[in-house]
Each structure stands twice: as C-alpha cells, then as structure tokens.
Design an enzyme around this catalytic site. Structure first.
Site, PDB file in Angstrom:
ATOM      1  N   LYS A 194      26.723  -5.335  -5.058  1.00 42.65           N
ATOM      2  CA  LYS A 194      25.805  -5.710  -6.141  1.00 42.65           C
ATOM      3  C   LYS A 194      24.390  -5.633  -5.584  1.00 42.65           C
ATOM      4  O   LYS A 194      23.905  -6.554  -4.942  1.00 42.65           O
ATOM      5  CB  LYS A 194      26.123  -7.135  -6.586  1.00 42.65           C
ATOM      6  CG  LYS A 194      25.733  -7.472  -8.013  1.00 42.65           C
ATOM      7  CD  LYS A 194      24.270  -7.367  -8.336  1.00 42.65           C
ATOM      8  CE  LYS A 194      23.440  -8.578  -8.014  1.00 42.65           C
ATOM      9  NZ  LYS A 194      21.996  -8.355  -8.286  1.00 42.65           N
ATOM     10  N   GLY A 246      19.365 -12.478   1.104  1.00 43.24           N
ATOM     11  CA  GLY A 246      18.359 -12.804   0.092  1.00 43.24           C
ATOM     12  C   GLY A 246      17.678 -14.110   0.435  1.00 43.24           C
ATOM     13  O   GLY A 246      17.610 -14.504   1.608  1.00 43.24           O
ATOM     14  N   GLU A 268      22.473 -14.232   5.045  1.00 41.02           N
ATOM     15  CA  GLU A 268      21.285 -13.767   5.786  1.00 41.02           C
ATOM     16  C   GLU A 268      20.084 -14.101   4.915  1.00 41.02           C
ATOM     17  O   GLU A 268      19.849 -13.443   3.910  1.00 41.02           O
ATOM     18  CB  GLU A 268      21.362 -12.257   6.024  1.00 41.02           C
ATOM     19  CG  GLU A 268      22.585 -11.803   6.796  1.00 41.02           C
ATOM     20  CD  GLU A 268      22.543 -12.211   8.259  1.00 41.02           C
ATOM     21  OE1 GLU A 268      21.527 -12.779   8.698  1.00 41.02           O
ATOM     22  OE2 GLU A 268      23.540 -11.974   8.947  1.00 41.02           O
ATOM     23  N   CYS A 302      12.448  -9.926   6.353  1.00 41.91           N
ATOM     24  CA  CYS A 302      12.856 -11.306   6.644  1.00 41.91           C
ATOM     25  C   CYS A 302      12.397 -11.744   8.035  1.00 41.91           C
ATOM     26  O   CYS A 302      12.096 -12.903   8.259  1.00 41.91           O
ATOM     27  CB  CYS A 302      14.362 -11.433   6.511  1.00 41.91           C
ATOM     28  SG  CYS A 302      15.225 -10.142   7.423  1.00 41.91           S
ATOM     29  N   GLU A 402       7.718 -19.106   3.543  1.00 39.59           N
ATOM     30  CA  GLU A 402       7.846 -17.655   3.646  1.00 39.59           C
ATOM     31  C   GLU A 402       6.954 -17.005   2.586  1.00 39.59           C
ATOM     32  O   GLU A 402       7.069 -17.311   1.405  1.00 39.59           O
ATOM     33  CB  GLU A 402       9.313 -17.253   3.408  1.00 39.59           C
ATOM     34  CG  GLU A 402       9.559 -15.785   3.635  1.00 39.59           C
ATOM     35  CD  GLU A 402      11.017 -15.385   3.397  1.00 39.59           C
ATOM     36  OE1 GLU A 402      11.598 -15.807   2.382  1.00 39.59           O
ATOM     37  OE2 GLU A 402      11.564 -14.645   4.234  1.00 39.59           O
TER      38      GLU A 402
HETATM   39  P1  NAD Z   1      17.000 -13.192  -4.002  1.00 40.25           P
HETATM   40  O1  NAD Z   1      17.707 -14.287  -3.328  1.00 40.25           O
HETATM   41  O2  NAD Z   1      16.164 -13.506  -5.175  1.00 40.25           O
HETATM   42  O3  NAD Z   1      18.026 -12.057  -4.504  1.00 40.25           O
HETATM   43  C1  NAD Z   1      18.908 -11.410  -3.615  1.00 40.25           C
HETATM   44  C2  NAD Z   1      20.107 -10.909  -4.388  1.00 40.25           C
HETATM   45  O4  NAD Z   1      20.809 -12.021  -4.922  1.00 40.25           O
HETATM   46  C3  NAD Z   1      19.800 -10.005  -5.580  1.00 40.25           C
HETATM   47  O5  NAD Z   1      20.808  -9.014  -5.654  1.00 40.25           O
HETATM   48  C4  NAD Z   1      19.890 -10.958  -6.762  1.00 40.25           C
HETATM   49  O6  NAD Z   1      20.242 -10.335  -7.993  1.00 40.25           O
HETATM   50  C5  NAD Z   1      21.009 -11.867  -6.310  1.00 40.25           C
HETATM   51  N1  NAD Z   1      20.992 -13.198  -6.904  1.00 40.25           N
HETATM   52  C6  NAD Z   1      19.935 -13.874  -7.409  1.00 40.25           C
HETATM   53  N2  NAD Z   1      20.327 -15.104  -7.835  1.00 40.25           N
HETATM   54  C7  NAD Z   1      21.653 -15.198  -7.585  1.00 40.25           C
HETATM   55  C8  NAD Z   1      22.623 -16.218  -7.760  1.00 40.25           C
HETATM   56  N3  NAD Z   1      22.320 -17.393  -8.298  1.00 40.25           N
HETATM   57  N4  NAD Z   1      23.887 -15.990  -7.339  1.00 40.25           N
HETATM   58  C9  NAD Z   1      24.225 -14.817  -6.752  1.00 40.25           C
HETATM   59  N5  NAD Z   1      23.355 -13.799  -6.573  1.00 40.25           N
HETATM   60  C10 NAD Z   1      22.074 -13.987  -6.975  1.00 40.25           C
HETATM   61  O7  NAD Z   1      16.165 -12.491  -2.828  1.00 40.25           O
HETATM   62  P2  NAD Z   1      15.147 -11.276  -2.926  1.00 40.25           P
HETATM   63  O8  NAD Z   1      13.906 -11.777  -3.550  1.00 40.25           O
HETATM   64  O9  NAD Z   1      15.831 -10.079  -3.505  1.00 40.25           O
HETATM   65  O10 NAD Z   1      14.907 -10.929  -1.374  1.00 40.25           O
HETATM   66  C11 NAD Z   1      13.938 -11.547  -0.601  1.00 40.25           C
HETATM   67  C12 NAD Z   1      14.552 -12.596   0.271  1.00 40.25           C
HETATM   68  O11 NAD Z   1      15.590 -12.024   1.057  1.00 40.25           O
HETATM   69  C13 NAD Z   1      13.573 -13.173   1.267  1.00 40.25           C
HETATM   70  O12 NAD Z   1      13.712 -14.571   1.314  1.00 40.25           O
HETATM   71  C14 NAD Z   1      13.985 -12.563   2.584  1.00 40.25           C
HETATM   72  O13 NAD Z   1      13.635 -13.307   3.708  1.00 40.25           O
HETATM   73  C15 NAD Z   1      15.455 -12.443   2.416  1.00 40.25           C
HETATM   74  N6  NAD Z   1      15.995 -11.417   3.319  1.00 40.25           N
HETATM   75  C16 NAD Z   1      16.730 -11.827   4.401  1.00 40.25           C
HETATM   76  C17 NAD Z   1      17.231 -10.895   5.314  1.00 40.25           C
HETATM   77  C18 NAD Z   1      18.033 -11.320   6.517  1.00 40.25           C
HETATM   78  O14 NAD Z   1      18.669 -10.460   7.143  1.00 40.25           O
HETATM   79  N7  NAD Z   1      18.065 -12.584   6.880  1.00 40.25           N
HETATM   80  C19 NAD Z   1      16.980  -9.530   5.103  1.00 40.25           C
HETATM   81  C20 NAD Z   1      16.239  -9.159   3.993  1.00 40.25           C
HETATM   82  C21 NAD Z   1      15.746 -10.114   3.094  1.00 40.25           C
END
Ligand code: NAD
Length: 501
Positions: A194, A246, A268, A302, A402
């Site tokens: 997804k 995320g 992550e 991240c 962040e």
């Molecule tokens: P997000 O958490 O908003 O979304 C990530 C994914 O989760 C998307 O596919 C979204 O549709 C889905 N999602 C959203 N709400 C959900 C829910 N309630 N249940 C299940 N899935 C849901 O994050 P983003 O804005 O897309 O990405 C940025 C974040 O990701 C930053 O905080 C960044 O630090 C983090 N990130 C972490 C790593 C790592 O390896 N630690 C790598 C890349 C990004």
C-alpha cells in the site's frame, strides 16, 4: 490475466503529459476499485495532476487479504524452491534496471526528487535491494540446539510470517517499497503493498514488473489509496504482519490497530538526528557532508541531520559556510538536470515547514539564509529555500520536532561532556552523526547516543547489507541485512525423541 496485462501496459504509457489511470492488483487481476473510487496524484514541481489511481475500498482490502492468504497455501508459491524464489527476485532487479529511465522519471514527477537522485539512488538502490535479498533465499537456515534431554533432537525452522501488509511513505516511494517487498518475498511470505497516496506511481510500475517477473497470482497484491486503506489492513485479523514506514503518530495508531490478532509489527518512524561538529573537525568536510546530510531530498529524509551541535569556537565559521553552501544549491524541477533541490511534497507540507521556521524565529532563532517559499517561476510548485538558523536552543520547537524539510538549526555548545545528554534529549532515536578528527571521541559518542544508525564523518547512506531502524519512538524492529530475515520469519522449534516410540 490478459485483461490485467493490457491494463498494466496501458498504465506505463504517457498521453499528452498525463499518464493513464492505474488500477489495483488483487489475486493476479488488475481492476478498478470496487465502487470505482479514484484519487489524483500531483506533480509537486508545478501542482499539475499526473493521473488518477484506484482508491481501494474496504471490500478491496478483504479481497486482497483473501488472495494473499490463498497464495500462501498455493503449491506454486508454498512449494517453490528457495533457488527458484531467488531467481524471481533477481529477475525483478534486472527488470528494474531495464526500466531504469522510466522508473526514475515516474519517481521525479510524482515525488519531485532530482532525476539524478531518482536514477542513482532510488532506482539503483531498488535493484540492489532485490539482488541482495535474492541471495538470502537460499541461506535462511535453522539450527540444531543442544537440549539437555537424553536421546532428543531439537532443531529450528524459519517459516514465513504469512500475509504481510507493507505500508510505505511518500519520501522515497520506490526504494522503501523495495526495502519491504524484497525481504518479505525472500522469506516466502505473500504481500499486499500500500503506497502513500501522494506518490503511488513508481510502486504501481514496480508491481507490474514483478508480475512480469513471474510471481504466482496473489503473491504480490497492490492496493492504492489513502490512510483508510492502511488502517483497514492494520486492523484486519487475517493479516499476520504489518511493516510500516511513516510518521510516529500513525505508527502509534498501528500498535492499537494490530492488537486484535497481535499481528507482528515492524515500525520505521520519524527522526530528529543530531549532528555533532567538534572543535577539531575538518570544517570544510563537515560542511559538505552536513549539507548532504541535511538537505538530501530537500530534507524529506527520516535520517536527515536536523539539529547541529557545533563547538562554539567553530560555530560562526560552520554557520557561515553552511549558509553559503545551502544557498548555492540550485532549487528547481527535478527534471532539470541542473537542479540539486526539488520541491517539497505538497502545499500542506510546505506550510508546515514554514510554520516551523517562523516559530523558531519567534522563539529567538536568527535567520541566516532562506526562510521562505521560492518565488518567480517556481511559485507554482512547492519549493522552499534551504534555510539556516543560528542561535537555536535545545528548548525551541525547531530543535525537538521533526520538520522534514530543508532546515538547518545550529546550536552552539561549550561543554563536550554535555553532548551525549543533549543528543539523547529527544523522543526519537533513528540516526546521529559525529564530525571530529578524534576517533576515540567519535566511538565513545557512537556507543552512548541512543540511535539505530551512527555516521562518523559522513552523511547518512542506505545499504541493503546493513541495518535500518530506530530506538525509542523511531520505531520497532530493523529492516535490511540479516535483521530483515528476523522481521519476516517466525521461528519454530521441532523436538524429536530418538529413543524409539
Ligand atoms: P504517514 O504516517 O502520514 O503515512 C505513511 C503511510 O501510512 C501512507 O501510506 C499513509 O497512507 C498510511 N497511513 C496513514 N494513516 C494511516 C493509518 N491510520 N493506518 C494505516 N496506514 C496509514 O507518513 P508520511 O507523511 O507519508 O511520511 C513521512 C514520515 O515517514 C516522517 O515522519 C518520516 O520520518 C517517516 N519516515 C521514516 C523512515 C524510516 O525508515 N524510519 C523512512 C522514511 C520516512
């Protein structure tokens, strides 16, 4: 299948700059969402709509989970030899390389990253990841353990966890999809991927290529859509594992959502990586490495270095040189080969970055360069000028939350003995960086800073052979390297009494 292939091919073509609409892949068939829902995906460099993708419904989530469950028992997958699985993954890597230009272009249009990054980091890293885990398929071993019972053999088996939901973010869509798909499949799981709603296109194309590589129907399923689709997978009692990358906010919600069947979770999440620049650091090398560490992908990383502890004796010099280097980077569309910094992902995210910078200034930080949206011909896109802030304090919001943008807050320090406590004074623990000529100090800090990856005298880089993941609210578990095999297998102990029955 024929219909699926026709749709798959159509999705890759371009019509007058707009791509064809994309569908879901469930059980080997490409089809629109049940109910016909669609959402738009936008080019962040100019705000134009690239195409529309299927918005999966609850019924589609159920269908995809059922298809993945059935494929898990299908002899075509369950009975496939490790060597054959390895060949499939290797074939995906070959196909990714054969379609490198197309994939890079898709990623740049959908995510905004400079085309050189899309080619050399995203696409190259994706192919490498599939190759690395292709190698693992034939090396997933059990062991014989020395039990203290007479005439008894005990051995372990590593088995697939089962149906894995893989939920990815928008900042490195293709590469992070590979970080999950490759090890999950190497271990014999079936998957539902997804991608983030902001950047689905490179994942759709990757799944088409995976289908062409020859995975049996139902082994790889694709659901595009928004948060509700991810939430539906997380709460589903027939999903055995969620691997999520995320935000920490959503990661926390997944802990609750997964409680019903206590599904396995790899998380992550966010980060707030400190970068320590000691008095004896080579400042020019530190500037080059920290500009990269802070501004790569416009800071939407991240592990981005995002709070800079600089020995006060070198702070002015470091700040001035960082400001020069940052403001010298060409901001522009990722399709322009001269661009070094692309746009942020959305208007909403740009506003959030700007609010952080304004908040820092209101709390007393000094703006050295940047601090505003780019104007002129870039005004239609979501471009933010690389920003350096001086005079930042640990207590300021900019030093704690962040930002996920091109912002470099400099914090001068006087007492090196306080560094460990200050670096650790955060809810996050994903990465940290240390710049010094004294490797003994560097390794002492590396041991004491609570973060999953420490980079000494270098910017952050990913490598399939290493480990990726965080301490504290940066997440649970590890991806990459042998650690990913732990994440995607269950261990079973088998006892045999050898004394006869
Ligand atoms: P997000 O958490 O908003 O979304 C990530 C994914 O989760 C998307 O596919 C979204 O549709 C889905 N999602 C959203 N709400 C959900 C829910 N309630 N249940 C299940 N899935 C849901 O994050 P983003 O804005 O897309 O990405 C940025 C974040 O990701 C930053 O905080 C960044 O630090 C983090 N990130 C972490 C790593 C790592 O390896 N630690 C790598 C890349 C990004």
């Amino acid at each position: 299948m024929v219909r699926g292939r026709a749709r798959a091919d159509r999705s890759g073509e371009r019509r007058k700059g707009r791509l064809a609409m994309t569908d879901l892949l469930v059980g080997g068939l490409w089809a629109p969402a049940t109910g016909g829902g669609r959402f738009k995906t936008v080019n962040p460099a100019n705000g134009s709509v690239i195409t529309e993708c299927a918005e999966a419904s609850t019924a589609d989530v159920d269908r995809a989970v059922a298809a993945a469950r059935a494929a898990l028992r299908d002899p075509a997958w369950a009975g496939m030899s490790p060597a054959a699985r390895a060949r499939l993954l290797w074939r995906v890597a070959d196909l990714v390389e054969e379609h490198a230009s197309e994939l890079a272009l898709l990623e740049t249009r959908d995510n905004g990253q400079p085309i050189s990054v899309a080619r050399e980091v995203t696409v190259a890293g994706t192919a490498e990841h599939f190759r690395y885990f292709a190698g693992w398929c034939t090396k997933i071993e059990g062991s014989v353990l020395p039990v203290s019972y007479p005439d008894t053999l005990h051995y372990t088996r590593r088995e697939p966890v089962g149906v894995c939901a893989l939920i990815t973010p928008w900042n490195f869509p293709l590469m992070i999809a590979a970080w999950k798909l490759a090890p999950a499949l190497a271990c014999g799981n079936t998957v539902i991927i997804k991608p983030a709603e902001q950047t689905p296109l490179s994942t759709v194309r990757l799944v088409q290529l995976m289908e062409r590589a020859g995975f049996p129907p139902g082994v790889v399923n694709l659901l595009t859509g928004g948060p509700a689709v991810g939430a539906g997978l997380a709460v589903h009692d027939d999903v055995d594992k969620v691997s999520f990358t995320g935000s920490t906010r959503v990661g926390r919600s997944l802990v609750y959502a997964s409680a019903g069947n206590l599904k396995r979770l790899t998380l992550e999440l966010g980060g707030k990586a400190p970068s320590v620049i000691a008095a004896d650091a080579d400042i020019d090398a530190a500037v080059a490495g920290n500009v990269q560490g802070a501004l790569f992908n416009s800071g939407q990383v991240c592990a981005a270095y995002s709070r800079f502890y600089v020995d006060r004796k070198r702070a002015d010099e470091f700040t001035a040189k960082m400001a020069d280097a940052a403001s010298g980077l060409k901001l522009g569309s990722g399709l322009d080969p001269e661009s070094r910094l692309g746009p942020l992902i959305s208007e909403e995210h740009l506003n959030s970055v700007d609010t952080h910078v304004r908040g820092a200034r209101a709390q007393g930080a000094e703006l050295v360069t940047g601090g505003r949206r780019a104007e002129g011909e870039l005004a239609e896109g979501y471009f933010y000028e690389p920003t350096v802030l001086a005079g930042v304090g640990d207590e300021m919001t900019i030093a704690r939350e962040e930002v996920f943008g091109p912002v470099i807050p400099v914090i001068a320090y006087d007492d090196p003995d306080e560094l460990v406590a200050r670096a650790n004074a955060t809810e996050y623990g994903l990465a940290a960086s240390i710049w010094t000529g004294d490797l003994a100090t560097a390794h002492r800090l590396a041991a004491e800073i609570r973060a999953g990856a420490i980079f000494i005298n270098m910017p952050h880089v990913p490598d399939a052979a290493t480990t990726w993941g965080g301490y504290k609210t940066s997440g649970w578990g590890r991806e990459m390297g042998p650690y990913a095999i732990d994440a995607y297998t269950e261990i079973k102990g088998v006892w045999t009494h050898l004394g006869g029955v």
